[in-house]
Design a protein around this motif. Structure first.
Motif, PDB file in Angstrom:
ATOM      1  N   ALA A  99       0.822  -1.205   0.000  1.00 33.56           N
ATOM      2  CA  ALA A  99       0.000   0.000   0.000  1.00 33.56           C
ATOM      3  C   ALA A  99       0.857   1.256   0.000  1.00 33.56           C
ATOM      4  O   ALA A  99       1.829   1.367   0.753  1.00 33.56           O
ATOM      5  N   ASP A 100       0.484   2.192  -0.853  1.00 38.45           N
ATOM      6  CA  ASP A 100       1.158   3.487  -0.914  1.00 38.45           C
ATOM      7  C   ASP A 100       0.463   4.432   0.055  1.00 38.45           C
ATOM      8  O   ASP A 100      -0.607   4.974  -0.233  1.00 38.45           O
ATOM      9  N   GLU A 101       1.062   4.621   1.216  1.00 36.44           N
ATOM     10  CA  GLU A 101       0.437   5.430   2.257  1.00 36.44           C
ATOM     11  C   GLU A 101       0.382   6.909   1.910  1.00 36.44           C
ATOM     12  O   GLU A 101      -0.331   7.676   2.564  1.00 36.44           O
ATOM     13  N   ASN A 102       1.104   7.335   0.896  1.00 35.80           N
ATOM     14  CA  ASN A 102       1.153   8.755   0.534  1.00 35.80           C
ATOM     15  C   ASN A 102       0.219   9.106  -0.623  1.00 35.80           C
ATOM     16  O   ASN A 102       0.132  10.267  -1.009  1.00 35.80           O
ATOM     17  N   SER A 103      -0.476   8.115  -1.159  1.00 30.17           N
ATOM     18  CA  SER A 103      -1.342   8.384  -2.312  1.00 30.17           C
ATOM     19  C   SER A 103      -2.629   9.075  -1.877  1.00 30.17           C
ATOM     20  O   SER A 103      -3.201   8.758  -0.827  1.00 30.17           O
ATOM     21  N   ASN A 104      -3.087  10.013  -2.706  1.00 26.32           N
ATOM     22  CA  ASN A 104      -4.353  10.708  -2.452  1.00 26.32           C
ATOM     23  C   ASN A 104      -5.511  10.100  -3.234  1.00 26.32           C
ATOM     24  O   ASN A 104      -6.640  10.579  -3.138  1.00 26.32           O
ATOM     25  N   LEU A 105      -5.244   9.074  -4.014  1.00 19.31           N
ATOM     26  CA  LEU A 105      -6.301   8.429  -4.785  1.00 19.31           C
ATOM     27  C   LEU A 105      -7.210   7.624  -3.870  1.00 19.31           C
ATOM     28  O   LEU A 105      -6.764   7.028  -2.891  1.00 19.31           O
ATOM     29  N   PHE A 106      -8.504   7.594  -4.183  1.00 20.68           N
ATOM     30  CA  PHE A 106      -9.480   6.818  -3.412  1.00 20.68           C
ATOM     31  C   PHE A 106     -10.016   5.706  -4.307  1.00 20.68           C
ATOM     32  O   PHE A 106     -10.661   5.970  -5.315  1.00 20.68           O
ATOM     33  N   ILE A 107      -9.708   4.462  -3.937  1.00 21.68           N
ATOM     34  CA  ILE A 107     -10.170   3.316  -4.708  1.00 21.68           C
ATOM     35  C   ILE A 107     -10.740   2.278  -3.751  1.00 21.68           C
ATOM     36  O   ILE A 107     -10.698   2.438  -2.530  1.00 21.68           O
ATOM     37  N   ASN A 108     -11.285   1.206  -4.300  1.00 18.84           N
ATOM     38  CA  ASN A 108     -11.804   0.102  -3.490  1.00 18.84           C
ATOM     39  C   ASN A 108     -10.631  -0.743  -3.011  1.00 18.84           C
ATOM     40  O   ASN A 108     -10.317  -1.790  -3.565  1.00 18.84           O
ATOM     41  N   GLY A 109      -9.986  -0.274  -1.954  1.00 21.09           N
ATOM     42  CA  GLY A 109      -8.772  -0.903  -1.469  1.00 21.09           C
ATOM     43  C   GLY A 109      -7.732   0.177  -1.238  1.00 21.09           C
ATOM     44  O   GLY A 109      -8.071   1.317  -0.895  1.00 21.09           O
ATOM     45  N   LEU A 110      -6.480  -0.156  -1.432  1.00 18.14           N
ATOM     46  CA  LEU A 110      -5.400   0.807  -1.272  1.00 18.14           C
ATOM     47  C   LEU A 110      -4.498   0.795  -2.509  1.00 18.14           C
ATOM     48  O   LEU A 110      -4.248  -0.267  -3.090  1.00 18.14           O
ATOM     49  N   VAL A 111      -4.038   1.958  -2.898  1.00 17.45           N
ATOM     50  CA  VAL A 111      -3.176   2.096  -4.071  1.00 17.45           C
ATOM     51  C   VAL A 111      -1.838   1.412  -3.811  1.00 17.45           C
ATOM     52  O   VAL A 111      -1.290   1.467  -2.709  1.00 17.45           O
ATOM     53  N   CYS A 112      -1.297   0.745  -4.851  1.00 18.22           N
ATOM     54  CA  CYS A 112       0.012   0.088  -4.737  1.00 18.22           C
ATOM     55  C   CYS A 112       1.134   1.086  -5.033  1.00 18.22           C
ATOM     56  O   CYS A 112       0.993   1.948  -5.894  1.00 18.22           O
ATOM     57  N   LYS A 113       2.219   0.927  -4.325  1.00 14.94           N
ATOM     58  CA  LYS A 113       3.393   1.697  -4.695  1.00 14.94           C
ATOM     59  C   LYS A 113       4.241   0.872  -5.656  1.00 14.94           C
ATOM     60  O   LYS A 113       4.028  -0.339  -5.828  1.00 14.94           O
ATOM     61  N   ASP A 114       5.185   1.487  -6.291  1.00  8.45           N
ATOM     62  CA  ASP A 114       6.055   0.812  -7.246  1.00  8.45           C
ATOM     63  C   ASP A 114       6.736  -0.381  -6.558  1.00  8.45           C
ATOM     64  O   ASP A 114       7.411  -0.211  -5.531  1.00  8.45           O
ATOM     65  N   PRO A 115       6.561  -1.615  -7.085  1.00  8.02           N
ATOM     66  CA  PRO A 115       7.185  -2.793  -6.461  1.00  8.02           C
ATOM     67  C   PRO A 115       8.695  -2.661  -6.291  1.00  8.02           C
ATOM     68  O   PRO A 115       9.268  -3.259  -5.366  1.00  8.02           O
ATOM     69  N   LYS A 116       9.329  -1.874  -7.145  1.00 11.16           N
ATOM     70  CA  LYS A 116      10.778  -1.698  -7.027  1.00 11.16           C
ATOM     71  C   LYS A 116      11.160  -0.950  -5.750  1.00 11.16           C
ATOM     72  O   LYS A 116      12.321  -1.002  -5.318  1.00 11.16           O
ATOM     73  N   LEU A 117      10.187  -0.247  -5.164  1.00 10.20           N
ATOM     74  CA  LEU A 117      10.456   0.519  -3.951  1.00 10.20           C
ATOM     75  C   LEU A 117      10.111  -0.254  -2.678  1.00 10.20           C
ATOM     76  O   LEU A 117      10.301   0.248  -1.575  1.00 10.20           O
ATOM     77  N   ALA A 118       9.596  -1.483  -2.837  1.00  8.58           N
ATOM     78  CA  ALA A 118       9.215  -2.289  -1.672  1.00  8.58           C
ATOM     79  C   ALA A 118      10.448  -2.692  -0.880  1.00  8.58           C
ATOM     80  O   ALA A 118      11.537  -2.885  -1.426  1.00  8.58           O
ATOM     81  N   LYS A 119      10.251  -2.811   0.425  1.00  5.67           N
ATOM     82  CA  LYS A 119      11.341  -3.220   1.312  1.00  5.67           C
ATOM     83  C   LYS A 119      10.783  -4.162   2.369  1.00  5.67           C
ATOM     84  O   LYS A 119       9.565  -4.255   2.560  1.00  5.67           O
ATOM     85  N   ALA A 120      11.670  -4.849   3.081  1.00 10.89           N
ATOM     86  CA  ALA A 120      11.241  -5.849   4.070  1.00 10.89           C
ATOM     87  C   ALA A 120      10.335  -5.247   5.132  1.00 10.89           C
ATOM     88  O   ALA A 120       9.394  -5.900   5.614  1.00 10.89           O
ATOM     89  N   GLU A 121      10.574  -3.980   5.487  1.00  7.31           N
ATOM     90  CA  GLU A 121       9.768  -3.330   6.518  1.00  7.31           C
ATOM     91  C   GLU A 121       8.296  -3.207   6.128  1.00  7.31           C
ATOM     92  O   GLU A 121       7.429  -3.080   7.003  1.00  7.31           O
ATOM     93  N   ASP A 122       8.011  -3.220   4.821  1.00  8.14           N
ATOM     94  CA  ASP A 122       6.623  -3.139   4.369  1.00  8.14           C
ATOM     95  C   ASP A 122       5.817  -4.369   4.775  1.00  8.14           C
ATOM     96  O   ASP A 122       4.583  -4.331   4.804  1.00  8.14           O
ATOM     97  N   PHE A 123       6.510  -5.462   5.059  1.00 11.82           N
ATOM     98  CA  PHE A 123       5.857  -6.721   5.385  1.00 11.82           C
ATOM     99  C   PHE A 123       6.034  -7.096   6.863  1.00 11.82           C
ATOM    100  O   PHE A 123       5.764  -8.233   7.245  1.00 11.82           O
ATOM    101  N   PHE A 124       6.452  -6.141   7.674  1.00 18.11           N
ATOM    102  CA  PHE A 124       6.821  -6.433   9.057  1.00 18.11           C
ATOM    103  C   PHE A 124       6.151  -5.454  10.010  1.00 18.11           C
ATOM    104  O   PHE A 124       6.027  -4.262   9.727  1.00 18.11           O
ATOM    105  N   LEU A 125       5.717  -5.985  11.154  1.00 15.50           N
ATOM    106  CA  LEU A 125       5.176  -5.140  12.215  1.00 15.50           C
ATOM    107  C   LEU A 125       5.448  -5.834  13.545  1.00 15.50           C
ATOM    108  O   LEU A 125       5.216  -7.031  13.684  1.00 15.50           O
TER     109      LEU A 125
END
Length: 219
Positions: free
Chosen positions: A32-58
């Protein structure tokens, strides 16, 4: 011919209901792209190339939630908004803490089935089927016990022990939704008409006003 078309229409409707769930992902992940202003049924994706391990960790589900409130429970939900890597994966998780004799009140998840595992203490849990039967299924749970609440049905969990209890819930949606019955009925904004509530619950207006006062919110 008309009856055949009618049967096909019914079949199509049944299949659409059977397949109604979070959509399957079309790629490995969609953080999920937390900085996107778009409103869709779900959450906007960020560029997969920018994904990091922290995106999948809590971290933090080992820490107790504060259950010192009116009902004596606290839900720590981990959904796609809290853990961006969950976006489009159709699942979320929650830690639920219960004070002694604490209650997770009557509620529903409109978009998810829930499976609950007790990891500390004891719980009385149950759900009610839809009309016309409104049958109550309930069970006393102990550590290691598992119980399933079907999607959309009213359910609850009550700690009937003298010590705190903890459970972990998995839900079949990245955003399961929550409707707490009493909050929704008696604390809606604007308030539901007393005429509607008195006739719905078959009680006097004074009782409705007293209940509304318990759930009144500042908007």
């Amino acid at each position: 011919m008309a009856s055949r078309a009618f049967l096909l229409a019914i079949l199509a409707l049944a299949l659409s209901q059977a397949l109604a769930a979070d959509p399957n992902p079309l790629q490995d992940f969609c953080v999920a792209d937390e900085n996107s202003n778009l409103f869709i049924n779900g959450l906007v994706c960020k560029d997969p190339k920018l994904a990091k391990a922290e995106d999948f960790f809590l971290s933090g589900l080992d820490k107790p939630g504060n259950a010192e409130n009116k009902v004596g429970s606290n839900v720590t939900l981990v959904n796609a908004a809290a853990l961006p890597g969950l976006n489009t994966l159709g699942i979320s998780i929650a830690r639920i803490d219960y004070a002694p004799y604490g209650l997770n009140p009557l509620h529903t998840h409109p978009r998810a089935t829930e499976i609950l595992t007790v990891i500390e203490g004891t719980l009385l849990v149950g759900f009610v089927t839809s009309n016309p039967n409104n049958k109550l299924f309930f069970k006393a749970l102990h550590v290691g016990d598992v119980f399933v609440f079907p999607m959309g049905l009213i359910h609850f969990q009550f700690n009937f022990g003298k010590t705190p209890a903890v459970a972990i819930a998995a839900l079949s949606s990245q955003n399961p939704g929550l409707v707490v019955i009493a909050d929704a009925v008696f604390g809606s904004n604007p308030p539901i008409s007393d005429d509607v509530l008195t006739k719905s619950f078959q009680v006097d207006k004074e009782i409705i006003e007293e209940l509304k006062a318990q759930f009144k919110k500042a908007y």
